[in-house]
Scaffold this active site. Structure first.
Site, PDB file in Angstrom:
ATOM      1  N   HIS A 199       0.841  -1.201   0.000  1.00 49.40           N
ATOM      2  CA  HIS A 199       0.000   0.000   0.000  1.00 49.40           C
ATOM      3  C   HIS A 199       0.875   1.251   0.000  1.00 49.40           C
ATOM      4  O   HIS A 199       2.082   1.170   0.202  1.00 49.40           O
ATOM      5  CB  HIS A 199      -0.901   0.039   1.251  1.00 49.40           C
ATOM      6  CG  HIS A 199      -0.105   0.173   2.533  1.00 49.40           C
ATOM      7  ND1 HIS A 199       0.568  -0.888   3.102  1.00 49.40           N
ATOM      8  CD2 HIS A 199       0.144   1.237   3.342  1.00 49.40           C
ATOM      9  CE1 HIS A 199       1.194  -0.492   4.194  1.00 49.40           C
ATOM     10  NE2 HIS A 199       0.953   0.809   4.367  1.00 49.40           N
ATOM     11  N   ASP A 201       0.839   5.142   2.007  1.00 49.23           N
ATOM     12  CA  ASP A 201       0.189   5.780   3.154  1.00 49.23           C
ATOM     13  C   ASP A 201      -0.531   7.046   2.660  1.00 49.23           C
ATOM     14  O   ASP A 201       0.046   7.831   1.907  1.00 49.23           O
ATOM     15  CB  ASP A 201       1.228   6.139   4.229  1.00 49.23           C
ATOM     16  CG  ASP A 201       1.855   4.902   4.862  1.00 49.23           C
ATOM     17  OD1 ASP A 201       1.268   3.800   4.746  1.00 49.23           O
ATOM     18  OD2 ASP A 201       2.934   5.031   5.474  1.00 49.23           O
ATOM     19  N   HIS A 256       4.786   0.205  -0.142  1.00 49.14           N
ATOM     20  CA  HIS A 256       5.551  -0.636   0.764  1.00 49.14           C
ATOM     21  C   HIS A 256       4.678  -1.761   1.321  1.00 49.14           C
ATOM     22  O   HIS A 256       3.454  -1.734   1.182  1.00 49.14           O
ATOM     23  CB  HIS A 256       6.168   0.207   1.900  1.00 49.14           C
ATOM     24  CG  HIS A 256       5.166   1.024   2.661  1.00 49.14           C
ATOM     25  ND1 HIS A 256       4.565   2.165   2.141  1.00 49.14           N
ATOM     26  CD2 HIS A 256       4.630   0.869   3.901  1.00 49.14           C
ATOM     27  CE1 HIS A 256       3.725   2.663   3.031  1.00 49.14           C
ATOM     28  NE2 HIS A 256       3.745   1.901   4.115  1.00 49.14           N
ATOM     29  N   ARG A 266       8.149  -9.088  15.173  1.00 53.66           N
ATOM     30  CA  ARG A 266       8.563  -7.745  14.734  1.00 53.66           C
ATOM     31  C   ARG A 266       7.570  -6.738  15.309  1.00 53.66           C
ATOM     32  O   ARG A 266       6.362  -6.999  15.318  1.00 53.66           O
ATOM     33  CB  ARG A 266       8.578  -7.678  13.212  1.00 53.66           C
ATOM     34  CG  ARG A 266       9.002  -6.336  12.677  1.00 53.66           C
ATOM     35  CD  ARG A 266       9.257  -6.398  11.169  1.00 53.66           C
ATOM     36  NE  ARG A 266       9.743  -5.114  10.694  1.00 53.66           N
ATOM     37  CZ  ARG A 266       8.969  -4.099  10.365  1.00 53.66           C
ATOM     38  NH1 ARG A 266       7.652  -4.208  10.446  1.00 53.66           N
ATOM     39  NH2 ARG A 266       9.498  -2.959   9.961  1.00 53.66           N
TER      40      ARG A 266
HETATM   41  C1  LIG Z   1      -7.506  -0.970   3.877  1.00 56.24           C
HETATM   42  C2  LIG Z   1      -7.342   0.140   4.541  1.00 56.24           C
HETATM   43  C3  LIG Z   1      -6.616   0.239   5.846  1.00 56.24           C
HETATM   44  C4  LIG Z   1      -6.265   1.732   5.899  1.00 56.24           C
HETATM   45  C5  LIG Z   1      -7.561   2.314   5.410  1.00 56.24           C
HETATM   46  C6  LIG Z   1      -7.764   1.498   4.115  1.00 56.24           C
HETATM   47  O1  LIG Z   1      -9.089   1.496   3.664  1.00 56.24           O
HETATM   48  C7  LIG Z   1      -6.795   2.053   3.057  1.00 56.24           C
HETATM   49  C8  LIG Z   1      -5.563   2.754   3.699  1.00 56.24           C
HETATM   50  C9  LIG Z   1      -5.059   2.009   4.937  1.00 56.24           C
HETATM   51  C10 LIG Z   1      -4.045   2.810   5.764  1.00 56.24           C
HETATM   52  C11 LIG Z   1      -2.564   2.571   5.396  1.00 56.24           C
HETATM   53  C12 LIG Z   1      -1.682   3.473   6.269  1.00 56.24           C
HETATM   54  C13 LIG Z   1      -2.090   3.443   7.750  1.00 56.24           C
HETATM   55  O2  LIG Z   1      -1.662   2.209   8.320  1.00 56.24           O
HETATM   56  C14 LIG Z   1      -3.623   3.575   7.909  1.00 56.24           C
HETATM   57  C15 LIG Z   1      -4.017   3.756   9.383  1.00 56.24           C
HETATM   58  C16 LIG Z   1      -4.126   4.688   7.064  1.00 56.24           C
HETATM   59  O3  LIG Z   1      -4.350   5.830   7.384  1.00 56.24           O
HETATM   60  O4  LIG Z   1      -4.366   4.229   5.792  1.00 56.24           O
HETATM   61  C17 LIG Z   1      -4.298   2.407   7.193  1.00 56.24           C
HETATM   62  C18 LIG Z   1      -5.833   2.303   7.267  1.00 56.24           C
HETATM   63  C19 LIG Z   1      -6.335   1.426   8.425  1.00 56.24           C
HETATM   64  O5  LIG Z   1      -5.654   0.507   8.874  1.00 56.24           O
HETATM   65  O6  LIG Z   1      -7.499   1.656   8.809  1.00 56.24           O
HETATM   66  O1  LIG Z   2       5.344  -2.273  10.113  1.00 56.55           O
HETATM   67  C1  LIG Z   2       5.882  -1.548   9.305  1.00 56.55           C
HETATM   68  O2  LIG Z   2       7.111  -1.445   9.204  1.00 56.55           O
HETATM   69  C2  LIG Z   2       5.051  -0.721   8.333  1.00 56.55           C
HETATM   70  C3  LIG Z   2       3.595  -0.728   8.624  1.00 56.55           C
HETATM   71  C4  LIG Z   2       2.827   0.136   7.689  1.00 56.55           C
HETATM   72  O3  LIG Z   2       3.172   0.295   6.550  1.00 56.55           O
HETATM   73  C5  LIG Z   2       1.639   0.828   8.186  1.00 56.55           C
HETATM   74  O4  LIG Z   2       1.292   0.641   9.384  1.00 56.55           O
HETATM   75  O5  LIG Z   2       1.027   1.583   7.394  1.00 56.55           O
HETATM   76 FE   LIG Z   3       2.219   1.975   5.601  1.00 63.30          FE
END
Ligand SMILES: C=C1C[C@]23C[C@@]1(O)CC[C@H]2[C@@]12CC[C@H](O)[C@@](C)(C(=O)O1)[C@H]2[C@@H]3C(=O)O
Ligand SMILES: O=C(O)CCC(=O)C(=O)O
Ligand SMILES: [Fe+2]
Length: 323
Positions: A199, A201, A256, A266
């Protein structure tokens, strides 16, 4: 009588096993105590959207103390962790990520960072006071680090004021998040497993730190995957989708993922610096060359988040906003 129960999370079908990618020796290392780091930092954001910072000034004790609290939390009985509440928005989650079917070999705590005390009620218990203070100290330190890095980015881009990016994450209304991830060893499996699927961020900047266990992988410009050598004393910085938009694609939001493994735990702690909900996201005019067109239609962070929540991890979220 037949009692139907939901399958235990351990019975959820396992994410696909993966082969680890080769280590990449080209991750840019930015020494924050060195003059001239701003130019290196801009190059890293353009080429990879990812780099490591050293001499960041965050005391090791502060980092170790949050890691210890996180490990204590993840070692609690499952029922106790689940009492914190599901992470559909903020809380504890295990194996499922987001609400659209993503699964990983991971458990986590997702916390919203607000100017008010901790968003999760369990952190207000007297028994959680050491966890709460470790979190508060860690959050202030990484927010300050994010701010310093964002100001160096503005310096390197030769734009003013230098807080043009950092003011968004320092704003009282900034919509930022802290995530503690635990990738337990995967029993009976001695290869690697998807811990956190690929994904980008969504926010402006992510400040990531993990223990000394490998697993994080990033993509290079040609789309190939490489492993990042862990370094528990340093922080890794990811450019997020919002910073890619603010720079009209000059900085790259890095794709990533994390692989979990058969034998070692981890732990990662990630600060996601986001703008205030109502903030309009569009390329900064200061960064646009004459006649350059915006690659994106204008949107607010709130709109972006709403769309992001409906996507799966691997989706290209920004694609919906490209012109
Ligand atoms: C599948 C998903 C988890 C996420 C929200 C989403 O719909 C798409 C983006 C995902 C992500 C990736 C980065 C962060 O870990 C996170 C908190 C964010 O802001 O976007 C997660 C979201 C999540 O885990 O709710
Ligand atoms: O655990 C990690 O090193 C990355 C996790 C990550 O990409 C996330 O929480 O969005
Ligand atoms: Fe991430």
């Amino acid at each position: 009588m037949v009692v139907l129960t939901k399958p235990a999370l351990g019975q959820v079908s396992l994410p696909r096993p993966q082969k680890p990618s080769p280590y990449f020796s080209g991750i840019p290392v930015i020494d924050l105590s060195e003059p001239g780091s701003e130019a290196l930092l801009v190059r890293a954001c353009e080429e990879l959207g990812f780099f490591k910072v050293t001499n960041h000034g965050i005391p090791v004790e502060l980092i170790a103390s949050l890691e210890e609290e996180a490990m204590k939390f993840f070692a609690l009985p499952q029922a106790e962790k689940e009492r914190v509440g599901p992470a559909t928005l903020f809380g504890y989650g295990s194996r499922t990520i987001g609400s659209n079917g993503d699964i990983g070999w991971v458990e986590y705590l997702l916390m919203q960072i607000t100017s008010k005390p901790m968003s999760l009620p369990f952190l207000m218990d007297a028994s959680a006071s050491s966890f709460r203070s470790a979190l508060n100290e860690y959050i202030s330190a990484v927010r300050k680090l994010a701010c310093e890095v964002l100001e160096l980015m503005a310096d390197g881009l030769k734009i003013e004021p230098r807080n043009v990016f950092s003011k968004l994450v320092m704003d009282e209304e900034s919509d930022s998040v802290l995530r503690l991830n635990h990738y337990p060893p995967c029993p009976g499996f001695n290869g690697t497993m998807t811990g956190f699927g690929e994904h980008t961020d969504p926010q402006i900047i992510s400040v990531l730190r993990s223990n000394n266990i490998a697993g994080l992988e990033i993509t290079l410009r040609d789309g190939s995957w490489v492993s990042v050598l862990p370094d528990q004393a340093s922080f890794f910085i990811n450019v997020g989708d919002s910073l890619q938009v603010l720079t009209n694609g000059r900085f790259r939001s890095v794709r990533h993922r994390v692989l979990a493994n058969g034998s070692k735990s981890r732990v990662s702690m990630v600060y996601f610096g986001g703008p205030p909900s109502g903030e309009r996201l569009a390329p900064l005019p200061l960064l646009m060359a004459e006649g350059e067109q915006s690659l994106y239609r204008e949107f607010t962070w709130c709109e972006y988040k709403r769309c992001a929540c409906r996507t799966m991890l691997a989706d290209n979220r920004l694609g919906q906003f490209e012109k």
